[in-house]
Design a protein around this motif. Structure first.
Motif, mmCIF file in Angstrom:
data_model
loop_
_atom_site.group_PDB
_atom_site.id
_atom_site.type_symbol
_atom_site.label_atom_id
_atom_site.label_comp_id
_atom_site.label_asym_id
_atom_site.label_seq_id
_atom_site.Cartn_x
_atom_site.Cartn_y
_atom_site.Cartn_z
ATOM 1 N N MET A 1 0.843 -1.197 0.000
ATOM 2 C CA MET A 1 0.000 0.000 0.000
ATOM 3 C C MET A 1 0.872 1.238 0.000
ATOM 4 N N SER A 2 0.321 2.352 -0.390
ATOM 5 C CA SER A 2 1.052 3.609 -0.322
ATOM 6 C C SER A 2 1.289 3.965 1.140
ATOM 7 N N ALA A 3 2.278 4.804 1.379
ATOM 8 C CA ALA A 3 2.623 5.208 2.742
ATOM 9 C C ALA A 3 2.885 6.704 2.757
ATOM 10 N N LEU A 4 2.895 7.255 3.948
ATOM 11 C CA LEU A 4 3.351 8.629 4.150
ATOM 12 C C LEU A 4 4.773 8.551 4.687
ATOM 13 N N VAL A 5 5.712 9.159 3.987
ATOM 14 C CA VAL A 5 7.116 9.163 4.391
ATOM 15 C C VAL A 5 7.445 10.527 4.977
ATOM 16 N N ALA A 6 7.883 10.548 6.222
ATOM 17 C CA ALA A 6 8.251 11.788 6.911
ATOM 18 C C ALA A 6 9.705 11.657 7.349
ATOM 19 N N THR A 7 10.563 12.514 6.820
ATOM 20 C CA THR A 7 11.982 12.339 7.101
ATOM 21 C C THR A 7 12.678 13.631 7.507
ATOM 22 N N ASP A 8 13.484 13.510 8.534
ATOM 23 C CA ASP A 8 14.412 14.562 8.920
ATOM 24 C C ASP A 8 15.410 14.780 7.779
ATOM 25 N N LEU A 9 16.074 15.904 7.784
ATOM 26 C CA LEU A 9 17.002 16.224 6.698
ATOM 27 C C LEU A 9 18.469 16.136 7.121
ATOM 28 N N ASP A 10 18.936 17.074 7.933
ATOM 29 C CA ASP A 10 20.365 17.135 8.258
ATOM 30 C C ASP A 10 20.825 15.906 9.016
ATOM 31 N N ARG A 11 21.861 15.281 8.490
ATOM 32 C CA ARG A 11 22.461 14.064 9.049
ATOM 33 C C ARG A 11 21.513 12.861 9.004
ATOM 34 N N THR A 12 20.433 12.987 8.245
ATOM 35 C CA THR A 12 19.560 11.856 7.954
ATOM 36 C C THR A 12 19.454 11.685 6.446
ATOM 37 N N MET A 13 19.023 12.734 5.751
ATOM 38 C CA MET A 13 18.960 12.731 4.287
ATOM 39 C C MET A 13 20.143 13.450 3.658
ATOM 40 N N TYR A 38 25.094 17.705 0.999
ATOM 41 C CA TYR A 38 25.215 16.754 -0.090
ATOM 42 C C TYR A 38 24.339 15.520 0.143
ATOM 43 N N MET A 39 24.062 14.807 -0.959
ATOM 44 C CA MET A 39 23.497 13.464 -0.945
ATOM 45 C C MET A 39 24.329 12.627 -1.909
ATOM 46 N N THR A 40 24.341 11.303 -1.734
ATOM 47 C CA THR A 40 24.951 10.478 -2.767
ATOM 48 C C THR A 40 24.082 10.561 -4.014
ATOM 49 N N GLU A 41 24.663 10.299 -5.167
ATOM 50 C CA GLU A 41 23.890 10.310 -6.407
ATOM 51 C C GLU A 41 22.783 9.261 -6.346
ATOM 52 N N ALA A 42 23.085 8.114 -5.764
ATOM 53 C CA ALA A 42 22.065 7.071 -5.644
ATOM 54 C C ALA A 42 20.922 7.526 -4.747
ATOM 55 N N ALA A 43 21.248 8.196 -3.630
ATOM 56 C CA ALA A 43 20.211 8.687 -2.730
ATOM 57 C C ALA A 43 19.330 9.717 -3.419
ATOM 58 N N ALA A 44 19.939 10.588 -4.212
ATOM 59 C CA ALA A 44 19.166 11.594 -4.932
ATOM 60 C C ALA A 44 18.163 10.936 -5.871
ATOM 61 N N GLY A 45 18.586 9.906 -6.580
ATOM 62 C CA GLY A 45 17.680 9.194 -7.467
ATOM 63 C C GLY A 45 16.585 8.472 -6.714
ATOM 64 N N LEU A 46 16.932 7.873 -5.599
ATOM 65 C CA LEU A 46 15.946 7.164 -4.783
ATOM 66 C C LEU A 46 14.889 8.111 -4.236
ATOM 67 N N LEU A 47 15.309 9.282 -3.768
ATOM 68 C CA LEU A 47 14.350 10.242 -3.223
ATOM 69 C C LEU A 47 13.416 10.752 -4.312
ATOM 70 N N ALA A 48 13.943 11.051 -5.480
ATOM 71 C CA ALA A 48 13.100 11.527 -6.580
ATOM 72 C C ALA A 48 12.078 10.471 -6.972
ATOM 73 N N ALA A 49 12.509 9.222 -7.056
ATOM 74 C CA ALA A 49 11.593 8.141 -7.418
ATOM 75 C C ALA A 49 10.545 7.913 -6.340
ATOM 76 N N LEU A 50 10.954 7.988 -5.085
ATOM 77 C CA LEU A 50 10.022 7.800 -3.979
ATOM 78 C C LEU A 50 8.952 8.883 -3.979
ATOM 79 N N ALA A 51 9.373 10.145 -4.131
ATOM 80 C CA ALA A 51 8.432 11.266 -4.113
ATOM 81 C C ALA A 51 7.472 11.222 -5.290
ATOM 82 N N ASP A 52 7.842 10.510 -6.349
ATOM 83 C CA ASP A 52 6.991 10.422 -7.523
ATOM 84 C C ASP A 52 5.800 9.493 -7.313
ATOM 85 N N ARG A 53 5.907 8.609 -6.306
ATOM 86 C CA ARG A 53 4.839 7.625 -6.142
ATOM 87 C C ARG A 53 4.175 7.623 -4.769
ATOM 88 N N THR A 54 4.731 8.361 -3.813
ATOM 89 C CA THR A 54 4.130 8.364 -2.481
ATOM 90 C C THR A 54 4.367 9.713 -1.820
#
Length: 281
Positions: A1-13, A38-54
């Protein structure tokens, strides 16, 4: 099922050089003309994909101005929680009724002026670089930890706690925050609005991530939570039900957290993630 993702930023994302960012990582924040976060390039892609669907809700102690310096992949976000829950942004604009509610709740504690005045009697330029009042709600210090008096945090906490304020240290920053200003209460309000708007199912789980004491209420509120293997919560050994701790630390923990979000947000069910009926914290 879809979820709500709530994430801290500094030293988490997102991570500064001091927090472990590397030359190969993507810069997501520039301050005073210089790269900062900064974020890793992989993390940046993962976040963009995640935000696109949930629904993804950035949740930070940063003020609105500090938050808006960040170019997070996947943005702009429908909702963001800033000032530790003291302010909610909807489509980039202030949620004024929420702000009035928070200010009224914080009025039951000692005033910001009282806390700030006491703080100034306890610090010295030998170890404090900056003293800041943020969003007319809370205050914080930027310190040199190696010179910080060993008993400062405990003594100031002992003064603040009975006056309705909490104290938290995250790296070089030490915060004083009214008990009424919390990330979990703001995320609960955002969740209700998303359900009312038909963008989130009432039984959708809340997934959360954070590394500091000011994230603890959010991690406890969530159906499932994850924290990195570093930071204030790691140092104190903090845990709660349905909490996962990353295997990695530093900037790679951010990538691991996003993979965890991606996996959990698409699960139809999970034995350790019961459906619960949320209420305001």
């Amino acid at each position: 099922m879809s979820a709500l993702v709530a994430t801290d930023l500094d030293r988490t994302m997102i991570y500064s050089r001091a927090a472990g960012a590397r030359d190969v990582d993507r810069c997501v924040e520039v301050y005073d003309g210089a790269p900062l976060s900064y974020m890793t390039e992989a993390a940046a892609g993962l976040l963009a994909a995640l935000a696109d669907r949930t629904p993804v809700v950035p949740v930070t102690t940063r003020t609105r101005g500090q938050f808006e310096r960040i170019e997070l992949p996947g943005g702009p976000f429908r909702f963001a929680v800033v000032s530790n829950g003291g302010r909610i942004l909807h489509a980039g604009e202030n949620d004024d009724p929420w702000r009035r509610r928070v200010v009224a709740a914080a009025a039951t504690s000692a005033t910001l002026a009282e806390v700030h005045a006491d703080l100034l009697t306890r610090i010295h330029t030998d170890w404090v670089g900056k003293v800041r009042v943020a969003d007319d709600l809370f205050c914080y210090l930027v310190v040199e930890p190696s010179r910080q008096p060993a008993d400062f945090l405990a003594q100031w906490h002992a003064w603040c706690e009975p006056r309705g304020w909490s104290v938290s240290q995250q790296g070089r920053k030490i915060y004083a925050m009214p008990h009424a200003v919390t990330k979990s209460a703001a995320v609960a309000h955002v969740r209700d609005r998303l359900i009312d708007d038909g963008l989130l199912r009432p039984d959708a789980p809340v997934l959360a991530a954070g590394d500091g004491r000011l994230d603890a209420d959010l991690l406890t509120y969530a159906d499932r939570a994850i924290r990195p293997r570093h930071g204030e919560l790691e140092e104190s050994g903090w845990t709660t039900d349905n909490l996962r701790i990353t295997d990695s630390s530093g900037i790679m923990a951010g990538e691991e957290i996003l993979r965890w979000f991606a996996d959990r947000s698409t699960e139809s069910s999970a034995p350790d993630a019961p459906v619960v009926v949320h209420s305001e914290p």
